[in-house]
Write a protein that holds these residues in place. Structure first.
Motif, PDB file in Angstrom:
ATOM      1  N   ARG A   1       1.608  11.092   5.743  1.00 34.16           N
ATOM      2  CA  ARG A   1       1.727  11.070   7.198  1.00 34.16           C
ATOM      3  C   ARG A   1       1.296   9.731   7.790  1.00 34.16           C
ATOM      4  NH1 ARG A   1      -0.860  10.608  11.721  1.00 34.16           N
ATOM      5  NH2 ARG A   1      -2.916  10.533  10.730  1.00 34.16           N
ATOM      6  N   ALA A   2       0.275   9.127   7.210  1.00 35.00           N
ATOM      7  CA  ALA A   2      -0.300   7.931   7.820  1.00 35.00           C
ATOM      8  C   ALA A   2      -0.274   6.717   6.910  1.00 35.00           C
ATOM      9  CB  ALA A   2      -1.744   8.212   8.246  1.00 35.00           C
ATOM     10  N   ALA A   3       0.402   6.814   5.772  1.00 33.78           N
ATOM     11  CA  ALA A   3       0.402   5.702   4.822  1.00 33.78           C
ATOM     12  C   ALA A   3       1.544   4.729   5.075  1.00 33.78           C
ATOM     13  CB  ALA A   3       0.450   6.231   3.396  1.00 33.78           C
ATOM     14  N   LEU A   4       2.781   5.219   5.047  1.00 36.99           N
ATOM     15  CA  LEU A   4       3.919   4.322   5.245  1.00 36.99           C
ATOM     16  C   LEU A   4       3.838   3.598   6.585  1.00 36.99           C
ATOM     17  CD1 LEU A   4       6.572   3.510   3.720  1.00 36.99           C
ATOM     18  CD2 LEU A   4       7.755   5.093   5.259  1.00 36.99           C
ATOM     19  N   ILE A   5       3.433   4.306   7.632  1.00 37.90           N
ATOM     20  CA  ILE A   5       3.377   3.702   8.973  1.00 37.90           C
ATOM     21  C   ILE A   5       2.148   2.820   9.162  1.00 37.90           C
ATOM     22  CG2 ILE A   5       4.769   5.513  10.040  1.00 37.90           C
ATOM     23  CD1 ILE A   5       2.192   6.758  11.106  1.00 37.90           C
ATOM     24  N   ALA A   6       1.280   2.755   8.153  1.00 37.61           N
ATOM     25  CA  ALA A   6       0.107   1.886   8.257  1.00 37.61           C
ATOM     26  C   ALA A   6       0.413   0.439   7.905  1.00 37.61           C
ATOM     27  CB  ALA A   6      -1.009   2.399   7.338  1.00 37.61           C
ATOM     28  N   TRP A   7       1.602   0.203   7.313  1.00 32.55           N
ATOM     29  CA  TRP A   7       1.924  -1.128   6.811  1.00 32.55           C
ATOM     30  C   TRP A   7       2.889  -1.858   7.729  1.00 32.55           C
ATOM     31  CZ3 TRP A   7      -0.934  -2.515   2.745  1.00 32.55           C
ATOM     32  CH2 TRP A   7      -1.472  -1.510   1.939  1.00 32.55           C
ATOM     33  N   PRO A   8       2.637  -3.128   8.037  1.00 37.66           N
ATOM     34  CA  PRO A   8       3.652  -3.929   8.731  1.00 37.66           C
ATOM     35  C   PRO A   8       4.864  -4.097   7.836  1.00 37.66           C
ATOM     36  CG  PRO A   8       1.882  -5.341   7.935  1.00 37.66           C
ATOM     37  CD  PRO A   8       1.445  -3.922   7.688  1.00 37.66           C
ATOM     38  N   GLU A   9       5.979  -4.449   8.420  1.00 32.77           N
ATOM     39  CA  GLU A   9       7.241  -4.439   7.675  1.00 32.77           C
ATOM     40  C   GLU A   9       7.212  -5.356   6.458  1.00 32.77           C
ATOM     41  OE1 GLU A   9      12.037  -4.361   8.469  1.00 32.77           O
ATOM     42  OE2 GLU A   9      10.685  -4.854  10.096  1.00 32.77           O
ATOM     43  N   ASN A  10       6.491  -6.472   6.537  1.00 39.11           N
ATOM     44  CA  ASN A  10       6.500  -7.410   5.412  1.00 39.11           C
ATOM     45  C   ASN A  10       5.705  -6.892   4.208  1.00 39.11           C
ATOM     46  OD1 ASN A  10       4.014  -7.711   6.741  1.00 39.11           O
ATOM     47  ND2 ASN A  10       3.810  -9.834   6.114  1.00 39.11           N
ATOM     48  N   MET A  11       4.954  -5.794   4.376  1.00 39.06           N
ATOM     49  CA  MET A  11       4.182  -5.223   3.271  1.00 39.06           C
ATOM     50  C   MET A  11       4.620  -3.808   2.918  1.00 39.06           C
ATOM     51  SD  MET A  11       0.348  -6.469   4.420  1.00 39.06           S
ATOM     52  CE  MET A  11      -0.398  -5.977   2.869  1.00 39.06           C
ATOM     53  N   ARG A  12       5.428  -3.221   3.768  1.00 43.23           N
ATOM     54  CA  ARG A  12       5.745  -1.790   3.639  1.00 43.23           C
ATOM     55  C   ARG A  12       6.541  -1.483   2.378  1.00 43.23           C
ATOM     56  NH1 ARG A  12       8.808  -0.718   8.381  1.00 43.23           N
ATOM     57  NH2 ARG A  12       6.845  -1.210   9.436  1.00 43.23           N
ATOM     58  N   ALA A  13       7.511  -2.326   2.057  1.00 47.90           N
ATOM     59  CA  ALA A  13       8.336  -2.061   0.877  1.00 47.90           C
ATOM     60  C   ALA A  13       7.501  -2.111  -0.403  1.00 47.90           C
ATOM     61  CB  ALA A  13       9.493  -3.058   0.808  1.00 47.90           C
ATOM     62  N   HIS A  14       6.502  -2.986  -0.438  1.00 48.89           N
ATOM     63  CA  HIS A  14       5.608  -3.082  -1.592  1.00 48.89           C
ATOM     64  C   HIS A  14       4.848  -1.773  -1.780  1.00 48.89           C
ATOM     65  CE1 HIS A  14       3.055  -4.670  -4.641  1.00 48.89           C
ATOM     66  NE2 HIS A  14       2.024  -4.961  -3.867  1.00 48.89           N
ATOM     67  N   TYR A  15       4.358  -1.221  -0.664  1.00 52.26           N
ATOM     68  CA  TYR A  15       3.675   0.072  -0.742  1.00 52.26           C
ATOM     69  C   TYR A  15       4.632   1.160  -1.216  1.00 52.26           C
ATOM     70  CZ  TYR A  15       2.471   4.715   0.763  1.00 52.26           C
ATOM     71  OH  TYR A  15       2.304   6.082   0.789  1.00 52.26           O
ATOM     72  N   ALA A  16       5.854   1.179  -0.659  1.00 51.33           N
ATOM     73  CA  ALA A  16       6.825   2.215  -1.020  1.00 51.33           C
ATOM     74  C   ALA A  16       7.113   2.196  -2.520  1.00 51.33           C
ATOM     75  CB  ALA A  16       8.107   2.034  -0.220  1.00 51.33           C
ATOM     76  N   LYS A  17       7.199   1.007  -3.102  1.00 53.40           N
ATOM     77  CA  LYS A  17       7.436   0.901  -4.540  1.00 53.40           C
ATOM     78  C   LYS A  17       6.226   1.392  -5.335  1.00 53.40           C
ATOM     79  CE  LYS A  17      11.634  -0.556  -5.026  1.00 53.40           C
ATOM     80  NZ  LYS A  17      12.639   0.326  -5.714  1.00 53.40           N
ATOM     81  N   GLN A  18       5.034   1.116  -4.831  1.00 56.12           N
ATOM     82  CA  GLN A  18       3.844   1.597  -5.530  1.00 56.12           C
ATOM     83  C   GLN A  18       3.753   3.119  -5.467  1.00 56.12           C
ATOM     84  OE1 GLN A  18       1.930   0.629  -7.639  1.00 56.12           O
ATOM     85  NE2 GLN A  18      -0.057   1.624  -7.521  1.00 56.12           N
ATOM     86  N   LEU A  19       4.101   3.694  -4.319  1.00 59.39           N
ATOM     87  CA  LEU A  19       4.119   5.151  -4.225  1.00 59.39           C
ATOM     88  C   LEU A  19       5.095   5.728  -5.241  1.00 59.39           C
ATOM     89  CD1 LEU A  19       3.310   7.793  -2.790  1.00 59.39           C
ATOM     90  CD2 LEU A  19       5.204   7.381  -1.193  1.00 59.39           C
ATOM     91  N   ALA A  20       6.294   5.164  -5.307  1.00 53.03           N
ATOM     92  CA  ALA A  20       7.286   5.641  -6.272  1.00 53.03           C
ATOM     93  C   ALA A  20       6.780   5.488  -7.697  1.00 53.03           C
ATOM     94  CB  ALA A  20       8.600   4.889  -6.084  1.00 53.03           C
ATOM     95  N   ASN A  21       6.092   4.392  -7.979  1.00 52.46           N
ATOM     96  CA  ASN A  21       5.554   4.139  -9.313  1.00 52.46           C
ATOM     97  C   ASN A  21       4.516   5.181  -9.715  1.00 52.46           C
ATOM     98  OD1 ASN A  21       4.940   2.424 -11.728  1.00 52.46           O
ATOM     99  ND2 ASN A  21       2.990   2.144 -10.674  1.00 52.46           N
ATOM    100  N   LEU A  22       3.753   5.665  -8.736  1.00 54.32           N
ATOM    101  CA  LEU A  22       2.689   6.620  -9.024  1.00 54.32           C
ATOM    102  C   LEU A  22       3.197   8.051  -9.178  1.00 54.32           C
ATOM    103  CD1 LEU A  22      -0.053   5.301  -6.562  1.00 54.32           C
ATOM    104  CD2 LEU A  22      -0.187   5.277  -9.060  1.00 54.32           C
TER     105      LEU A  22
END
Length: 218
Positions: free
Chosen positions: A123-144
């Protein structure tokens, strides 16, 4: 969004992103995941969210990850939960009967911790990241996440120029473009929640949409 930004927010208790109630979309749509009661559910950037208590009440084993130590301590104190604390690599592991929270950087969280999860809630993870960092987080979530795991994603979208995040605006287009390689995506709902968010109204944000997505890891 360096770690120091979030540590300062928690130190000063400038935590407007923390919801005092369980997210309505979680209550409304969680059953669509059709999970067994004892499923392991991963909650990234969990803060001290009461949503984890809701998930535990469904019978799930909840595994959270949170950067800030104070947030984790407040979660267990606020909910009067007895805990044990141990070190797991570079993370501190706080554990009670159905909820485990790993305090530390999600980008260094060992994949072994989430290897048995079958569901996740963001709920609060993806929207916590500015756009220049968000895709990096999304890939880490998928990796986990193991293949086949299913989850509920809740986002906010608004004209980003009208307000500095966090929370940052995440559009349906962004979700499709950046998550579809790793997830099957189903839009569950989208609704205007501006009237329920006085901070956005005070800043004259013209509209604010909250959306819920059902994601399945490919």
């Amino acid at each position: 969004m360096e770690p120091g930004f979030w540590h300062e927010k928690w130190h000063l208790q400038h935590i407007g992103f923390h919801q005092q109630d369980i997210n309505p979309f979680l209550v409304q749509y969680w059953q669509k995941l059709s999970l067994p009661a004892d499923a392991q559910v991963f909650v990234p950037l969990c803060g001290k969210s009461l949503d984890m208590c809701f998930l535990a009440e469904q019978g799930h084993q909840v595994i959270g990850c949170e950067l800030n130590e104070l947030a984790v301590q407040q979660f267990f104190t606020d909910n009067q939960l007895e805990l044990t604390q141990t070190a797991v690599g570079g993370h501190q592991h706080y554990q009670t009967e159905q909820i485990s929270v790993y305090q530390g950087d999600i980008f260094t969280l060992p994949k072994t911790i989430t290897q048995a999860v079958t569901a996740f809630y963001d709920r609060a993870a993806l929207i916590a990241w500015p756009e220049n960092m968000r895709a990096h987080y999304a890939k880490q979530l998928a990796n986990l996440l193991p293949s086949g795991s299913i989850g509920l994603l809740v986002t906010l979208d608004y004209p980003q120029a009208a307000l500095n995040g966090p929370p940052f605006a995440v559009s349906p287009t962004w979700v499709e473009q950046h998550l579809s390689d790793d997830f099957d995506i189903e839009v569950l709902a989208s609704q205007d929640v501006l009237a329920e968010n006085p901070r956005f109204m005070k800043k004259a944000v013209p509209w604010l949409n909250e959306a819920a997505y059902l994601l399945k890891r490919k």
